[in-house]
Design a protein around this motif. Sequence first.
Motif, short mmCIF file in Angstrom:
data_model
loop_
_atom_site.label_atom_id
_atom_site.label_comp_id
_atom_site.label_asym_id
_atom_site.label_seq_id
_atom_site.Cartn_x
_atom_site.Cartn_y
_atom_site.Cartn_z
N PHE A 356 -84.96 -31.12 -70.37
CA PHE A 356 -84.65 -30.02 -69.52
C PHE A 356 -83.39 -29.14 -70.21
CE2 PHE A 356 -82.33 -28.36 -65.82
CZ PHE A 356 -83.52 -27.49 -65.31
N THR A 357 -82.35 -29.86 -70.63
CA THR A 357 -81.56 -28.95 -71.41
C THR A 357 -81.95 -28.26 -72.69
OG1 THR A 357 -80.70 -30.93 -72.49
CG2 THR A 357 -79.50 -30.21 -70.55
N LEU A 360 -83.72 -25.12 -71.56
CA LEU A 360 -82.53 -24.10 -70.96
C LEU A 360 -82.05 -23.54 -72.00
CD1 LEU A 360 -81.50 -25.45 -67.72
CD2 LEU A 360 -82.94 -23.57 -68.05
N ARG A 361 -81.77 -24.39 -72.93
CA ARG A 361 -80.64 -23.82 -74.13
C ARG A 361 -81.18 -22.72 -74.88
NH1 ARG A 361 -79.82 -28.25 -76.26
NH2 ARG A 361 -78.01 -28.65 -74.89
N ILE A 421 -80.91 -25.96 -83.66
CA ILE A 421 -80.30 -27.06 -82.70
C ILE A 421 -81.52 -27.48 -81.90
CG2 ILE A 421 -78.90 -27.00 -80.39
CD1 ILE A 421 -77.01 -25.13 -81.50
N MET A 424 -82.87 -30.05 -84.60
CA MET A 424 -81.79 -31.24 -84.49
C MET A 424 -81.86 -32.09 -83.33
SD MET A 424 -79.03 -31.92 -86.61
CE MET A 424 -77.27 -32.46 -86.33
N ILE B 45 -71.66 -28.95 -84.30
CA ILE B 45 -72.65 -28.18 -83.43
C ILE B 45 -73.31 -28.85 -82.55
CG2 ILE B 45 -74.92 -26.91 -84.16
CD1 ILE B 45 -73.62 -26.04 -86.74
N LEU B 46 -73.67 -30.15 -82.91
CA LEU B 46 -74.60 -31.26 -81.87
C LEU B 46 -73.98 -31.19 -80.50
CD1 LEU B 46 -77.28 -32.70 -82.13
CD2 LEU B 46 -75.58 -34.70 -82.56
N ALA B 49 -73.58 -28.09 -78.58
CA ALA B 49 -74.85 -27.89 -77.89
C ALA B 49 -75.00 -28.84 -76.68
CB ALA B 49 -75.94 -28.35 -78.89
N LEU B 50 -74.55 -29.95 -76.69
CA LEU B 50 -74.50 -30.99 -75.49
C LEU B 50 -73.73 -30.45 -74.34
CD1 LEU B 50 -74.58 -34.62 -77.37
CD2 LEU B 50 -76.54 -33.13 -76.04
N GLU B 52 -72.81 -27.38 -74.01
CA GLU B 52 -73.25 -26.07 -73.68
C GLU B 52 -74.41 -26.28 -72.65
OE1 GLU B 52 -74.70 -22.25 -76.17
OE2 GLU B 52 -75.92 -24.15 -76.28
N GLY B 53 -75.10 -27.45 -73.02
CA GLY B 53 -76.39 -27.88 -71.88
C GLY B 53 -75.72 -27.89 -70.50
N LEU B 56 -75.31 -24.69 -68.98
CA LEU B 56 -76.69 -23.96 -68.86
C LEU B 56 -77.27 -24.25 -67.45
CD1 LEU B 56 -77.82 -23.84 -72.41
CD2 LEU B 56 -77.18 -21.92 -71.12
N VAL B 57 -77.03 -25.56 -67.30
CA VAL B 57 -77.75 -26.17 -66.02
C VAL B 57 -76.97 -25.36 -64.87
CG1 VAL B 57 -77.91 -28.10 -64.64
CG2 VAL B 57 -78.50 -28.28 -67.05
N MET B 59 -75.47 -22.62 -64.99
CA MET B 59 -76.22 -21.07 -64.95
C MET B 59 -77.38 -20.99 -64.05
SD MET B 59 -76.83 -18.56 -68.09
CE MET B 59 -78.65 -18.45 -67.72
N VAL B 60 -78.25 -21.97 -64.91
CA VAL B 60 -79.71 -21.75 -63.84
C VAL B 60 -79.66 -22.11 -62.48
CG1 VAL B 60 -81.94 -22.63 -63.89
CG2 VAL B 60 -81.03 -22.19 -66.16
N PHE B 64 -81.02 -19.58 -59.68
CA PHE B 64 -81.78 -20.07 -58.32
C PHE B 64 -81.35 -19.48 -57.23
CE2 PHE B 64 -84.16 -23.01 -61.21
CZ PHE B 64 -85.30 -22.48 -61.24
#
Lengths: 440, 69
Positions: A356-357, A360-361, A421, A424, B45-46, B49-50, B52-53, B56-57, B59-60, B64
């Motif tokens: 899901f992430t 979305l990302r 990403i 990755m 970066i990894l 990104a996590l 950021e996830g 983003l949840v 934000m979504v 909604f």
Amino acid sequence: MTAFRKFWIILIISAFGAASAAAQTGHENHPREQAGEAAHPAGEAQERPGAAAHPAEGHGPCGHSVSVEPEFNAGDNAVHHIADANALHIVGDVYLHLPCILYAPGHGWTLTTTAAFHAHHHGNGTKSKDGYVLVHGNVMRLKNPALARGEFDVSDYAHQEVDANGKVKTVYNALINGNCEPLDAKTTFDGGIMGGGITSFYDFSITRNVFTMLLTALILFLLFRAAANAATRREHQAPKGLQNFLEPFVIFIRDEVAKPNIGPKYERYLPYLLSAFFFILGLNLIGQIPFFPGSANVTGNISVTIVLAVLTFLISTFSANKHFWEHTLWMPGVPAPLKILILTPIEVLGLFLKPFTLLLRLFANITAGHIVILSFVSLIFIFGDAGKSVGGSAAGAAASIPLTLFMMTLELLVAFLQAFIFTMLSAVYIGTAIEEPHHH
Amino acid sequence: MSYAALGAGLAVIGAGIGIGQIGGKAMDAIARQPEAVGDIRANMILTAALVEGAALVCMVLAFFVRAAG
């Protein structure tokens, strides 16, 4: 050398200036808009009818004509430009006609192209075909069953806001023979996030996003076949040309992404990782081009990223070994009540949260970048008062060009970063699923 | 709609602190061990990104809430 550089700077600036001037005149010389504004005084054009109880006083029986924009709305403009559409707009009133494959229960299949709708400015069709019309480049369906067969002339489209169960919804109408014919919304599988939803018909058309995906796949196929041929033909020699350009990317994904994250069995998953990386990268880059071959926002469409994330989910779930399931569902060495109450629910939730992430990302990064660029371009129209003030729009262009250029550069980085990403994290998820147990 | 925007803004604060920590610590680590820059960058970066996830949840969810009116 410096004269040469100056020449390029002047050329780029004048190209941007010409582009903004062209956008200006395109907006100004819009005959329908001016006719509409003449019909409705400027003061009235700004009021919005709130509910169905007041059906658009002074705007005709159907509500606002789609050709008359009461005020320039940067948000609506941005969402309209990043959304998918059936018609692929090239320039002016020129469209690349794409096939439409439409199905409505009780009506059957309709196979046609967007040429059947005789689209003119803003992607609005002037004909209906078997009950379907083209509004803003999107296929919609007439609710009236009497119009479900044959062709009818559509003089205009209108929209109005109605109150449906406490929610304000925009309803579109078509004007046919002076009658107001309500339309069903377009279909999208994203549940209406980008407008639309599941309605009375299903749209399996080659939309501009699908067209761009096919185009990207074709380009990638040709590029990589040429590179692969060169690699087999020139074995044991230093790569050159196209092969030299593409090989570092492939080696990078193999050595920096697949090998460290997946482990010794990486070769099984390398084709998927490479396909995902280059497909996403290609779509991101082609989405950066603001005119014809690009202009479609494919990786910023949630349906596309859902499918990509589901692929990763399926691959990682179906290749997961006993060790992974044991550690997900029944973690060894933890008291049973703790496992039942906390650990297992969280791990199972995490199983679905990971893809899901992932979807979305990619979706949010690309969409956000495009919205920011479109907002900066909208500055031209906001300062120019939607085509009324040339001086204001020149000031807007002066502010918007550097900002857009900066954002475009940033998006170029994001295009590579998000493709990297996605690949990755796909490799990490697959790697955790197939990891062999450590004995300790 | 304004509550949704407020929620999205609050989520960004959290993600900003998180990614700032990751970036700052990565800079420290690179300064101490410049030869490990490749590994540090990949993990940075990894992790970013996590983090950021989560943002983003949020934000979504805000999206909604806005779409639901």
